[in-house]
Write a protein that holds these residues in place. Structure first.
Motif, PDB file in Angstrom:
ATOM      1  N   PHE A  82       0.862  -1.183   0.000  1.00 18.40           N
ATOM      2  CA  PHE A  82       0.000   0.000   0.000  1.00 18.40           C
ATOM      3  C   PHE A  82       0.898   1.233   0.000  1.00 18.40           C
ATOM      4  N   ASP A  83       0.872   1.966  -1.114  1.00 17.05           N
ATOM      5  CA  ASP A  83       1.721   3.145  -1.275  1.00 17.05           C
ATOM      6  C   ASP A  83       0.897   4.401  -0.998  1.00 17.05           C
ATOM      7  N   PHE A  84       1.242   5.098   0.080  1.00 19.81           N
ATOM      8  CA  PHE A  84       0.518   6.305   0.461  1.00 19.81           C
ATOM      9  C   PHE A  84       1.289   7.574   0.088  1.00 19.81           C
ATOM     10  N   SER A  85       2.351   7.448  -0.687  1.00 18.62           N
ATOM     11  CA  SER A  85       3.161   8.623  -1.031  1.00 18.62           C
ATOM     12  C   SER A  85       2.394   9.696  -1.806  1.00 18.62           C
ATOM     13  N   PRO A  86       1.376   9.363  -2.622  1.00 21.57           N
ATOM     14  CA  PRO A  86       0.634  10.433  -3.302  1.00 21.57           C
ATOM     15  C   PRO A  86      -0.238  11.281  -2.375  1.00 21.57           C
ATOM     16  N   LEU A  87      -0.447  10.857  -1.138  1.00 15.10           N
ATOM     17  CA  LEU A  87      -1.301  11.588  -0.205  1.00 15.10           C
ATOM     18  C   LEU A  87      -0.608  12.890   0.201  1.00 15.10           C
ATOM     19  N   THR A  88      -1.218  14.018  -0.139  1.00 13.47           N
ATOM     20  CA  THR A  88      -0.612  15.322   0.147  1.00 13.47           C
ATOM     21  C   THR A  88      -0.964  15.788   1.554  1.00 13.47           C
ATOM     22  N   ASP A  89      -0.245  16.768   2.051  1.00 15.70           N
ATOM     23  CA  ASP A  89      -0.466  17.280   3.397  1.00 15.70           C
ATOM     24  C   ASP A  89      -1.889  17.804   3.538  1.00 15.70           C
ATOM     25  N   GLY A  90      -2.564  17.369   4.597  1.00 14.87           N
ATOM     26  CA  GLY A  90      -3.938  17.769   4.853  1.00 14.87           C
ATOM     27  C   GLY A  90      -4.974  16.885   4.169  1.00 14.87           C
ATOM     28  N   ALA A  91      -4.519  15.973   3.321  1.00 18.28           N
ATOM     29  CA  ALA A  91      -5.452  15.106   2.589  1.00 18.28           C
ATOM     30  C   ALA A  91      -5.825  13.873   3.411  1.00 18.28           C
ATOM     31  N   THR A  92      -7.010  13.338   3.105  1.00 11.90           N
ATOM     32  CA  THR A  92      -7.510  12.134   3.760  1.00 11.90           C
ATOM     33  C   THR A  92      -7.960  11.148   2.694  1.00 11.90           C
ATOM     34  N   LEU A  93      -7.518   9.913   2.832  1.00 10.17           N
ATOM     35  CA  LEU A  93      -7.981   8.823   1.975  1.00 10.17           C
ATOM     36  C   LEU A  93      -8.962   8.006   2.808  1.00 10.17           C
ATOM     37  N   PRO A  94     -10.247   7.991   2.440  1.00  8.10           N
ATOM     38  CA  PRO A  94     -11.233   7.284   3.258  1.00  8.10           C
ATOM     39  C   PRO A  94     -10.925   5.794   3.390  1.00  8.10           C
ATOM     40  N   ARG A  95     -11.331   5.213   4.466  1.00 10.65           N
ATOM     41  CA  ARG A  95     -11.126   3.792   4.725  1.00 10.65           C
ATOM     42  C   ARG A  95     -11.641   2.940   3.555  1.00 10.65           C
ATOM     43  N   GLU A  96     -12.791   3.327   3.011  1.00  9.79           N
ATOM     44  CA  GLU A  96     -13.406   2.573   1.918  1.00  9.79           C
ATOM     45  C   GLU A  96     -12.540   2.546   0.666  1.00  9.79           C
ATOM     46  N   ALA A  97     -11.654   3.519   0.511  1.00  7.74           N
ATOM     47  CA  ALA A  97     -10.788   3.587  -0.670  1.00  7.74           C
ATOM     48  C   ALA A  97      -9.543   2.706  -0.535  1.00  7.74           C
ATOM     49  N   ILE A  98      -9.295   2.205   0.659  1.00 13.30           N
ATOM     50  CA  ILE A  98      -8.143   1.323   0.899  1.00 13.30           C
ATOM     51  C   ILE A  98      -8.652  -0.101   0.811  1.00 13.30           C
ATOM     52  N   LYS A  99      -8.218  -0.819  -0.186  1.00 16.91           N
ATOM     53  CA  LYS A  99      -8.773  -2.147  -0.476  1.00 16.91           C
ATOM     54  C   LYS A  99      -8.139  -3.228   0.389  1.00 16.91           C
ATOM     55  N   SER A 100      -8.372  -3.134   1.701  1.00 13.45           N
ATOM     56  CA  SER A 100      -7.873  -4.135   2.639  1.00 13.45           C
ATOM     57  C   SER A 100      -8.668  -4.048   3.933  1.00 13.45           C
ATOM     58  N   ASP A 101      -9.041  -5.202   4.465  1.00  9.20           N
ATOM     59  CA  ASP A 101      -9.751  -5.228   5.748  1.00  9.20           C
ATOM     60  C   ASP A 101      -8.825  -4.937   6.914  1.00  9.20           C
ATOM     61  N   TRP A 102      -7.507  -4.929   6.701  1.00  9.49           N
ATOM     62  CA  TRP A 102      -6.558  -4.646   7.786  1.00  9.49           C
ATOM     63  C   TRP A 102      -6.592  -3.181   8.184  1.00  9.49           C
ATOM     64  N   PHE A 103      -7.000  -2.309   7.277  1.00 11.99           N
ATOM     65  CA  PHE A 103      -7.115  -0.884   7.594  1.00 11.99           C
ATOM     66  C   PHE A 103      -8.529  -0.640   8.105  1.00 11.99           C
ATOM     67  N   CYS A 104      -8.646   0.011   9.254  1.00  5.73           N
ATOM     68  CA  CYS A 104      -9.981   0.223   9.825  1.00  5.73           C
ATOM     69  C   CYS A 104     -10.253   1.707  10.069  1.00  5.73           C
ATOM     70  N   GLY A 105      -9.526   2.536   9.378  1.00  2.05           N
ATOM     71  CA  GLY A 105      -9.727   3.974   9.459  1.00  2.05           C
ATOM     72  C   GLY A 105      -9.109   4.611   8.231  1.00  2.05           C
ATOM     73  N   PRO A 106      -9.275   5.900   8.082  1.00  6.26           N
ATOM     74  CA  PRO A 106      -8.710   6.575   6.912  1.00  6.26           C
ATOM     75  C   PRO A 106      -7.188   6.676   7.015  1.00  6.26           C
ATOM     76  N   ALA A 107      -6.558   6.937   5.895  1.00  7.82           N
ATOM     77  CA  ALA A 107      -5.141   7.311   5.869  1.00  7.82           C
ATOM     78  C   ALA A 107      -5.126   8.830   5.708  1.00  7.82           C
ATOM     79  N   GLU A 108      -4.334   9.488   6.547  1.00  6.51           N
ATOM     80  CA  GLU A 108      -4.292  10.950   6.517  1.00  6.51           C
ATOM     81  C   GLU A 108      -2.844  11.419   6.563  1.00  6.51           C
ATOM     82  N   ARG A 109      -2.604  12.582   5.995  1.00  4.08           N
ATOM     83  CA  ARG A 109      -1.303  13.216   6.168  1.00  4.08           C
ATOM     84  C   ARG A 109      -1.558  14.501   6.954  1.00  4.08           C
ATOM     85  N   ILE A 110      -1.055  14.514   8.190  1.00  8.21           N
ATOM     86  CA  ILE A 110      -1.285  15.633   9.100  1.00  8.21           C
ATOM     87  C   ILE A 110       0.062  16.273   9.416  1.00  8.21           C
ATOM     88  N   GLU A 111       0.214  17.521   9.011  1.00  9.28           N
ATOM     89  CA  GLU A 111       1.463  18.261   9.208  1.00  9.28           C
ATOM     90  C   GLU A 111       2.664  17.447   8.726  1.00  9.28           C
TER      91      GLU A 111
END
Length: 144
Positions: free
Chosen positions: A30-59
């Motif tokens: 799972f490559d999250f490098s395209p996620l820009t600062d302040g962006a959120t990738l919803p849990r539903e967009a991550i195609k794995s049951d191992w993730f149970c929340g969004p991926a976010e880039r905070i500061e």
């Protein structure tokens, strides 16, 4: 990278490695490098049951939430884990999976009263588990 762990009782194993902004979870990348600062990738967009929340880039820091499987006798540090802050690449040091307790009489060939099972064992995890077991008066032998 901040990894928040959400404990859940399940028998599946979990292995996680980090390489920059990429996580490999049980062999799936799972490559999250395209996620820009302040962006959120919803849990539903991550195609794995191992993730149970969004991926976010905070500061500038990537924050993800993963399910943490554990056994029926997992220690408190596994059932109520602290977030992991990963600054280096490599295996993610997950908390101990379970502690199997048995009596010395029940295991004649291997007389110990607890077997500690872990996802990715580290010396620190062994030390914490040994301390927890000694506090309750349990003899300790750790299978590596």
């Amino acid at each position: 990278m901040k990894i928040i762990l959400s404990p859940v009782r399940m028998d599946e194993a979990l292995t996680v490695t980090r390489q920059g902004d990429t996580l490999t979870v049980n062999g799936e990348i799972f490559d999250f490098s395209p996620l820009t600062d302040g962006a959120t990738l919803p849990r539903e967009a991550i195609k794995s049951d191992w993730f149970c929340g969004p991926a976010e880039r905070i500061e500038g820091e990537l924050v993800v939430t993963l399910r943490l499987p554990h056994g029926a006798n997992a220690p408190e540090s596994t059932r109520f884990p602290q977030p992991l802050y990963m600054t280096a690449d490599g295996a993610v040091p997950l908390p101990i999976y379970d502690i199997l307790v048995s009596s010395a009489a029940a295991v004649e060939s291997e007389p110990y009263s607890a077997l500690i099972m872990t996802h990715n064992p580290t010396g620190e995890q062994y030390a914490v588990a040994k301390d927890q077991l000694k506090q309750v008066g349990t003899d300790v032998r750790i299978a590596e």
